[in-house]
Design an enzyme around this catalytic site. Structure first.
Site: not given
Length: 289
Positions: A17, A48-49, A51, A77, A107, A109, A175, A211
């Site tokens: 990823e 990923t995408y 927020a 994503h 959905r 965050d 996750q 982190q």
């Protein structure tokens, strides 16, 4: 381009990823990482995408570029937060028309800098929209939290909702987490609700103590005290932190595969070193997928 559900049906998958960079330097680093990991022959890679769609175009660009110019199978994503239904349908149509076959429906965050809204209130609503727009082209995945979604107050209810969401999808990706028992307990719970959708465990090797603790807090993953003590004892020695993180992640991967997990999904943080070392430690086959 293969669909991820078809890959999972054929045997264990090994995937990576990445996140869309925000700077030219970050983009150069990502491209170098992709060049280093492509020879491993991952089953698929995901992007990923941000927020609220903050990396909307970068995500689309990277996914389509992978599709057209690499041997890797991309998964895009997509999050519902701060998008109307029509906007989401348009994004899905662009992926469909570009030939992308794999979507992770989330959905999403709430972003920190704008007032969030959800016209599609649940991830399962986005799954249904992707089915409608894709016309059967998309393999659709959803997220799973082995220790429960951080916003969920009752674990049993969380498991029931997860089983419903997974049943509507083609696969799940978790996750990150730190113990095989957390993953197996989640799988057992959704299976008890009659859901047999494959769930690929996500693994994030520790390379930075502070982190990973921050990420764990945000995602709801329990950070083992013993591991924290080991890492904090050497936190000023980056090489030793990485060595311990890779050792622990390698063992988790072995335990997951021994327990029958349908694959492994590595959170790379746009760096290849830890992933390549774990891959080598596990003796996973390169460039065969």
């Amino acid at each position: 381009m293969p669909r991820i559900d078809e890959l999972l049906a054929a045997g264990p998958t090994y995937s990576f990823e990445f996140f869309p960079p925000r700077t030219d330097a970050g983009e150069a680093k990502l491209r170098a990482t992709l060049n280093e990991l492509e020879p491993l022959g991952p089953s698929f890679v995901s992007v990923t995408y941000g927020a609220g769609g903050s990396t909307r175009e970068r995500t689309h660009q990277i996914v389509v570029d992978m599709l057209e110019h690499t041997t890797m199978t991309p998964m895009a994503h997509l999050t519902a937060v701060c998008h109307t239904r029509d906007e989401l349908a348009d994004i899905l149509a662009r992926y469909r028309d570009a030939g992308v076959k794999n979507i992770l429906a989330l959905r999403g965050d709430a972003p920190q800098d704008v007032e969030p809204f959800w016209e599609l209130e649940r991830a399962i609503d986005l799954v249904e929209l992707a089915r409608e727009v894709g016309g059967g082209q998309f393999a659709i995945g959803v997220a799973a939290h082995p220790e429960g979604h951080p916003s969920s107050r009752v674990l049993a209810e969380d498991r029931r909702h997860l089983a419903t969401k997974l049943t509507a999808a083609d696969f799940g990706v978790t996750q990150f987490f730190f113990t095989v028992d957390a993953y197996l307990a989640m799988v057992d719970a959704v299976r008890s609700h009659g859901c047999d959708t494959p769930i690929v465990p996500g693994v994030m090797p520790v390379t930075n103590v502070r982190q990973i603790e921050r990420f764990a807090q945000l995602s709801g993953a329990a950070f083992p005290t013993e591991l924290g003590d080991r890492l904090h004892a050497v936190e000023d020695d980056a090489a030793e932190v990485a060595r311990i993180g890779i050792e622990v992640a390698t063992q988790l991967c072995r335990d997951l595969l021994d327990a029958g997990a349908p694959g492994l999904h590595f959170y790379t943080l746009n760096s290849s070193t830890a992933t390549r070392e774990i891959y080598a430690n596990l003796g996973l086959p390169a460039a065969t997928r």
